[in-house]
Design an enzyme around this catalytic site. Structure first.
Site, PDB file in Angstrom:
ATOM      1  N   HIS A 161       0.846  -1.197   0.000  1.00 34.21           N
ATOM      2  CA  HIS A 161       0.000   0.000   0.000  1.00 34.21           C
ATOM      3  C   HIS A 161       0.884   1.250   0.000  1.00 34.21           C
ATOM      4  CE1 HIS A 161      -3.461  -2.311   1.927  1.00 34.21           C
ATOM      5  NE2 HIS A 161      -2.436  -3.031   2.358  1.00 34.21           N
ATOM      6  N   GLU A 185       2.616  -0.755   4.389  1.00 29.75           N
ATOM      7  CA  GLU A 185       2.347   0.598   3.903  1.00 29.75           C
ATOM      8  C   GLU A 185       3.667   1.315   3.652  1.00 29.75           C
ATOM      9  OE1 GLU A 185      -0.508   2.245   3.343  1.00 29.75           O
ATOM     10  OE2 GLU A 185      -2.079   1.155   4.426  1.00 29.75           O
ATOM     11  N   HIS A 223      -2.541  -2.993  -3.334  1.00 30.50           N
ATOM     12  CA  HIS A 223      -3.909  -2.730  -2.870  1.00 30.50           C
ATOM     13  C   HIS A 223      -4.833  -2.484  -4.057  1.00 30.50           C
ATOM     14  CE1 HIS A 223      -6.438  -0.530   0.440  1.00 30.50           C
ATOM     15  NE2 HIS A 223      -6.934  -1.704   0.124  1.00 30.50           N
ATOM     16  N   ASP A 233      -3.534   2.490  -4.778  1.00 31.51           N
ATOM     17  CA  ASP A 233      -2.156   2.379  -4.294  1.00 31.51           C
ATOM     18  C   ASP A 233      -1.597   0.965  -4.479  1.00 31.51           C
ATOM     19  OD1 ASP A 233      -4.200   1.868  -2.223  1.00 31.51           O
ATOM     20  OD2 ASP A 233      -2.529   1.520  -0.859  1.00 31.51           O
TER      21      ASP A 233
END
Length: 196
Positions: A45, A127, A166, A176
């Site tokens: 992500h 992330e 994602h 993303d």
């Protein structure tokens, strides 16, 4: 560009009982049990808070459930969300961990991978501090490569064919890590690391 051939396999972190040694730990309460304990997918992500701004510690505070809503108007729009990821890689390449890999972090939302829904049940989420359109840093790619290799060693059901974005598990809803993420570079880095 960072030369991965200068790195030794001793740089690969170790994951023990779901926690990465050497990561900065910021515990989130936004998790629950995995229904079957399966860990077989890695989802990449991006996030920045406020959007397009880096640093400030807001991502960590958001995932930990203590975002200072008064500090930016955007925060008011996300104040009630309960979101987390297992890992966050800063622009400087630092790894922050919020949830044990053995638990279900809340990063994927409504999602599907190869016809199977609810990806949070069986995935680990990473992330990257960034946006869909701004290049990620060399240090982020380096850290991501080492972290991914560590995850693949700890959870062998995560293979190179079971790493996704994602945007691919929630098409039309998420974008993303976006076009700024260089998938070929990431795959090349992984191959280099595995051959060291």
């Amino acid at each position: 560009m960072t030369d991965l051939t200068d790195c030794s396999l001793r740089s690969v972190p170790v994951i023990t009982d779901g926690w990465m040694q050497g990561a900065r730990i910021v515990r989130s309460s936004h998790f629950n049990e995995r229904p079957a304990g399966e860990i077989s997918l890695l989802v990449i992500h991006n996030i920045s808070l406020p959007p397009g701004k880096f640093g400030g510690g807001y991502v960590e505070r958001f995932f930990a459930g203590n975002l200072p809503v008064a500090e930016d108007p955007y925060f008011e729009t996300i104040k009630d969300l309960e979101v987390s990821s297992h890992f966050f890689i800063t622009r400087q390449g630092e790894t922050v961990q919020f949830v044990s890999c053995l638990k279900r972090a809340w990063h994927a939302g409504k999602s599907s991978y190869e016809g199977r829904s609810a990806c949070n049940d069986f995935s680990v989420g990473i992330e990257l501090e960034g946006t869909d359109i701004l290049p990620y840093t060399d240090m982020q790619y380096r850290t991501l490569g080492f972290l991914t290799l560590a995850l693949m060693k700890a959870y062998p059901d995560i293979t190179t064919s079971r790493i996704t974005g994602h945007q691919d598990i929630a098409p039309g809803r998420k974008t993303d890590p976006g076009p700024a993420f260089d998938w070929q570079r990431f795959k090349n880095d992984l191959e280099t690391l595995r051959n060291l």
